[in-house]
Design a protein around this motif. Structure first.
Motif, PDB file in Angstrom:
ATOM      1  N   ARG A  85       0.806  -1.213   0.000  1.00  0.00           N
ATOM      2  CA  ARG A  85       0.000   0.000   0.000  1.00  0.00           C
ATOM      3  C   ARG A  85       0.847   1.275   0.000  1.00  0.00           C
ATOM      4  N   ASP A  95      -4.573   2.851  -7.934  1.00  0.00           N
ATOM      5  CA  ASP A  95      -3.956   2.337  -6.709  1.00  0.00           C
ATOM      6  C   ASP A  95      -4.755   1.151  -6.172  1.00  0.00           C
ATOM      7  N   ASN A  96      -6.067   1.308  -6.075  1.00  0.00           N
ATOM      8  CA  ASN A  96      -6.909   0.252  -5.522  1.00  0.00           C
ATOM      9  C   ASN A  96      -6.898  -0.994  -6.396  1.00  0.00           C
ATOM     10  N   TYR A  99      -3.614  -2.740  -5.613  1.00  0.00           N
ATOM     11  CA  TYR A  99      -3.626  -3.424  -4.319  1.00  0.00           C
ATOM     12  C   TYR A  99      -4.437  -4.718  -4.385  1.00  0.00           C
ATOM     13  N   ALA A 104      -3.118  -7.304  -1.479  1.00  0.00           N
ATOM     14  CA  ALA A 104      -2.532  -6.549  -0.375  1.00  0.00           C
ATOM     15  C   ALA A 104      -3.086  -6.950   0.990  1.00  0.00           C
TER      16      ALA A 104
END
Length: 212
Positions: A85, A95-96, A99, A104
């Motif tokens: 993260r 980003d999500n 992850y 993540a």
């Protein structure tokens, strides 16, 4: 300590930070200008995600402290860790997606453990190249990777090491992310790049510590 000794010490240290607390070990930290990032592509555009922080560790035996050249036999352990993260792509949705693809929640860290390395012939007191073999763990899956690392002394006396590692996401059980209802499809191939810096102040502090 001679310039050659400082260069050898810095070369090993560039592979890691933060690790063993055993006696006779040497610890150095890389500076805030150090970088690690991932580059990739898609059917629409190229992309890049950068780590906002890097963790690492090195352990060497006491023979290395007295050595004037790089010695693989003195290197005991090297580890590098990047919290998943901490990777930022400049876009919250991307980003999500990253992850999620890297799992993540179940595997919060990307880690690298150096197994062996060889100094490439032709190294000097101011620049050198290393061929490294280690174990990289991504999304909970470990694979052996090879990388070439180059390092050079900077005008201020610090040392910078740089390298790049091409990877396939599917080799680590990672499905290349998609977005926009599948309109954007990420390429399977990515490249992990790094530029690590050990500053002159850090080197001087380490030498002073060893003299005490």
């Amino acid at each position: 300590m001679t310039k050659k000794s400082l260069t050898s010490l810095a070369l090993i240290a560039l592979f890691a930070i933060a690790g063993s607390t055993q006696a006779q070990s040497v610890r150095l930290v890389v500076g805030p200008d150090s970088k690690l990032w991932i580059e990739g592509g898609s059917n629409l555009h190229d992309w890049s995600c950068r780590a906002s922080s890097i963790e690492a560790a090195i352990e060497v035996d006491d023979a290395f402290i007295k050595a004037t050249t790089v010695s693989a036999t003195s290197l005991k352990k090297v580890q590098v860790k990047v919290p998943v993260r901490n990777l930022k792509c400049g876009n919250g949705k991307m980003d999500n997606n990253l992850y999620k693809a890297l799992k993540a929640d179940d595997a919060p860290e990307i880690s690298y453990i150096l197994g062996t390395f060889d100094v490439v012939p032709g190294a000097t007191t101011d620049s050198f190249a290393v061929k490294a073999v280690g174990a990289l763990t991504v999304a909970g899956t470990e694979r052996t990777v090879n990388m070439d690392v180059t390092a050079a002394r900077l005008p201020d006396g610090g040392i910078r090491a740089e390298g790049a590692v091409p990877l396939l996401m599917t080799d680590f059980g990672v499905k290349p992310p998609t977005a926009l209802l599948g309109t954007l499809r990420t390429d399977n191939k990515i490249t992990v790049k790094f530029s690590l810096l050990v500053g002159p102040q850090t080197l001087s502090a380490a030498v002073a510590s060893e003299r005490r």
